[in-house]
Design a protein around this motif. Structure first.
Motif, PDB file in Angstrom:
ATOM      1  N   THR A 144       0.706  -1.093   0.117  1.00 32.35           N
ATOM      2  CA  THR A 144       0.203  -0.070  -0.041  1.00 32.35           C
ATOM      3  C   THR A 144       0.261   1.176  -0.253  1.00 32.35           C
ATOM      4  N   SER A 145       2.183   1.317   0.637  1.00 32.89           N
ATOM      5  CA  SER A 145       2.429   2.678   1.144  1.00 32.89           C
ATOM      6  C   SER A 145       3.612   2.491  -0.062  1.00 32.89           C
ATOM      7  N   CYS A 146       4.531   1.888  -0.782  1.00 30.99           N
ATOM      8  CA  CYS A 146       4.590   1.993  -2.121  1.00 30.99           C
ATOM      9  C   CYS A 146       3.606   1.919  -3.335  1.00 30.99           C
ATOM     10  N   ALA A 147       2.733   1.881  -3.446  1.00 35.88           N
ATOM     11  CA  ALA A 147       1.630   2.134  -4.415  1.00 35.88           C
ATOM     12  C   ALA A 147       2.219   2.820  -5.387  1.00 35.88           C
ATOM     13  N   PRO A 148       2.449   4.566  -5.339  1.00 40.09           N
ATOM     14  CA  PRO A 148       2.622   5.332  -5.915  1.00 40.09           C
ATOM     15  C   PRO A 148       4.012   5.199  -6.696  1.00 40.09           C
ATOM     16  N   LEU A 149       4.844   4.269  -6.231  1.00 40.80           N
ATOM     17  CA  LEU A 149       6.115   3.940  -6.845  1.00 40.80           C
ATOM     18  C   LEU A 149       5.739   3.525  -8.707  1.00 40.80           C
ATOM     19  N   LEU A 150       4.868   2.664  -8.558  1.00 39.71           N
ATOM     20  CA  LEU A 150       4.223   2.356  -9.966  1.00 39.71           C
ATOM     21  C   LEU A 150       4.064   3.394 -10.938  1.00 39.71           C
ATOM     22  N   GLU A 151       3.539   4.301 -10.530  1.00 38.01           N
ATOM     23  CA  GLU A 151       3.737   5.475 -11.931  1.00 38.01           C
ATOM     24  C   GLU A 151       5.396   5.051 -11.931  1.00 38.01           C
ATOM     25  N   LYS A 152       6.643   4.987 -11.675  1.00 45.45           N
ATOM     26  CA  LYS A 152       7.740   4.757 -12.290  1.00 45.45           C
ATOM     27  C   LYS A 152       7.936   3.563 -13.296  1.00 45.45           C
ATOM     28  N   ILE A 153       7.100   2.795 -12.644  1.00 40.15           N
ATOM     29  CA  ILE A 153       7.316   1.529 -14.112  1.00 40.15           C
ATOM     30  C   ILE A 153       7.177   1.414 -15.458  1.00 40.15           C
ATOM     31  N   SER A 154       7.487   1.459 -16.145  1.00 40.92           N
ATOM     32  CA  SER A 154       7.025   0.989 -17.269  1.00 40.92           C
ATOM     33  C   SER A 154       5.899   0.828 -18.012  1.00 40.92           C
ATOM     34  N   VAL A 155       4.329   1.410 -18.885  1.00 38.63           N
ATOM     35  CA  VAL A 155       3.609   1.034 -18.889  1.00 38.63           C
ATOM     36  C   VAL A 155       3.225  -0.515 -18.888  1.00 38.63           C
TER      37      VAL A 155
END
Length: 402
Positions: A186-197
């Motif tokens: 949950t806390s690391c979910a915002p980092l998904l924006e940094k991963i390739s789509v």
């Protein structure tokens, strides 16, 4: 623990392990294949980890391919089979929350296993069937728990894609998330924006295809991770609607069907922009868009012949199944009857072509001829004229004089 009977996939790969060991190195089956063997699930790829370095593997085996040698992986060719052999390794600090800045080869299996994502994937098996379990992965398998190896927040900060992998494993296995693992995801979910789509799509697509996709999607919603996925920010209610509007035992037949169901829940006017944001292929976009179109036409009543003609049978059936899973009235027999009654299923089946019409009626190639052929095609589909040369010539003649 010792496996009494190695699955055939491991038995076929035993000569690779034995040859590495005969050269003086350690070698084990590792990762997902070990997990799946313990769960009596189908085994797909057999991966091997070894204390031997890539150059040493290349000296042991005459036929190899460097598929990821900078990360320690060499593809060993054994007859018709291929096996990835990866050197035990540790990883330095990660850059862009996905890739390690440096990989170091080591001779320790435990050092290699501790860098893995979840305990159930940090298992190893030797050539005699002995299980090496350094992080209580077997207990988590027995208790059906998905737990990060070591400190959960570190694992997800290292590689944020692991957040989606966690949900995906939940969808495929039905396991519950261990509390610290859930909190870290949950806390690391915002980092998904940094991963390739493209990589995120693969995981989300597998999530929707999993037998326990409802449980996984609910976890994803509760974590708020959807805010960081293309086109899904602030769309939690629509995702919940997908759960509410499909039967509890719904299993999507294809990826296209799953994504069409998602788009219908999102109530998007057009599917294309959403699917483009996920960087999907044009073919995938077209099929999903067609499914959504069929579903929306079908909402107005039974499909007419012209509707059935526009789409392939498999898409018509998949769209009707979406209605079925939503608890709506369906009629597969009527749908098939309408489709099978079509005089033609493709314009290539029309007994005349544009060249013949040009010769017979001295029509010039261009937009007018195109419109004429379209009207002819529809007239045959709707049974206003038979697919016969004389009837077609009479129809064209009347069109030409309008």
């Amino acid at each position: 623990m010792r496996l009494k009977h190695l699955p055939s996939e491991f038995q076929e790969a035993l000569p690779i392990l034995k040859k590495i060991k005969a050269a003086g190195f350690e070698a084990y089956f590792v990762g997902g294949s070990v997990r799946d063997a313990l769960l009596n699930r189908p085994i797909h790829d057999v991966d091997i980890a070894s204390s031997s370095y890539p150059q040493e593997i290349k000296q042991i085996f005459p036929r190899t391919i460097d598929v990821g040698i900078e990360h320690g992986t060499v593809l060993v060719l054994d007859g018709e089979r291929e096996y990835e052999v990866t050197t035990f390794r540790t990883e330095d600090t990660y850059v862009d929350y996905r890739r390690p800045s440096q990989v170091s080869f080591v001779r320790s299996l435990e050092e290699d296993l501790k860098r893995r994502d979840f305990t159930i994937n940090a298992l190893a098996l030797d050539e005699e069937g002995n299980l090496i379990d350094k992080f209580a992965g077997l207990a988590d398998l027995e208790q059906q728990v998905l737990r990060a190896v070591g400190i959960a927040s570190e694992r997800f900060n290292e590689d944020a894609l692991r957040v989606m992998r966690g949900f995906r494993f939940q969808a495929s296995l039905g396991f519950k998330l261990e509390e610290n693992t859930r909190l870290a995801m949950t806390s690391c979910a915002p980092l998904l924006e940094k991963i390739s789509v493209e990589r995120v799509f693969i995981e989300f697509d597998k999530l929707l295809a999993g037998p326990f996709w409802r449980r996984a999607l609910l976890s994803l919603i509760e974590s708020g991770a959807y805010h960081y996925l293309p086109g899904l920010k602030d769309r939690g209610q629509a995702l919940e609607q997908l759960l509410e509007e499909t039967k509890s035992d719904t299993q999507f037949k294809t990826s296209e069907q799953a994504w069409a169901s998602l788009i219908l829940a999102l109530d998007l006017t057009s599917a294309r922009p959403f699917l483009k944001a996920w960087k999907t292929s044009n073919d995938f976009q077209k099929k999903v868009e067609d499914l959504v179109s069929i579903y929306r036409i079908r909402q107005q009543g039974p499909l007419e012949k012209k509707d059935c003609y526009r789409f392939s049978w498999d898409l018509l059936e998949l769209a009707e199944q979406i209605r079925q899973e939503a608890g709506l009235e369906v009629n597969f027999d009527l749908l098939e009857q309408t489709y099978q009654s079509l005089a033609i299923h493709d314009k290539q089946e029309i007994v005349v072509n544009g060249r013949l019409l040009i010769e017979e009626f001295n029509i010039q190639p261009g937009p007018d001829l195109g419109r004429m052929l379209k009207e002819l095609e529809l007239a045959i589909v709707e049974d206003r004229i038979p697919n016969e040369k004389d009837a077609i010539m009479k129809f064209i003649k009347e069109l030409d004089h309008e």
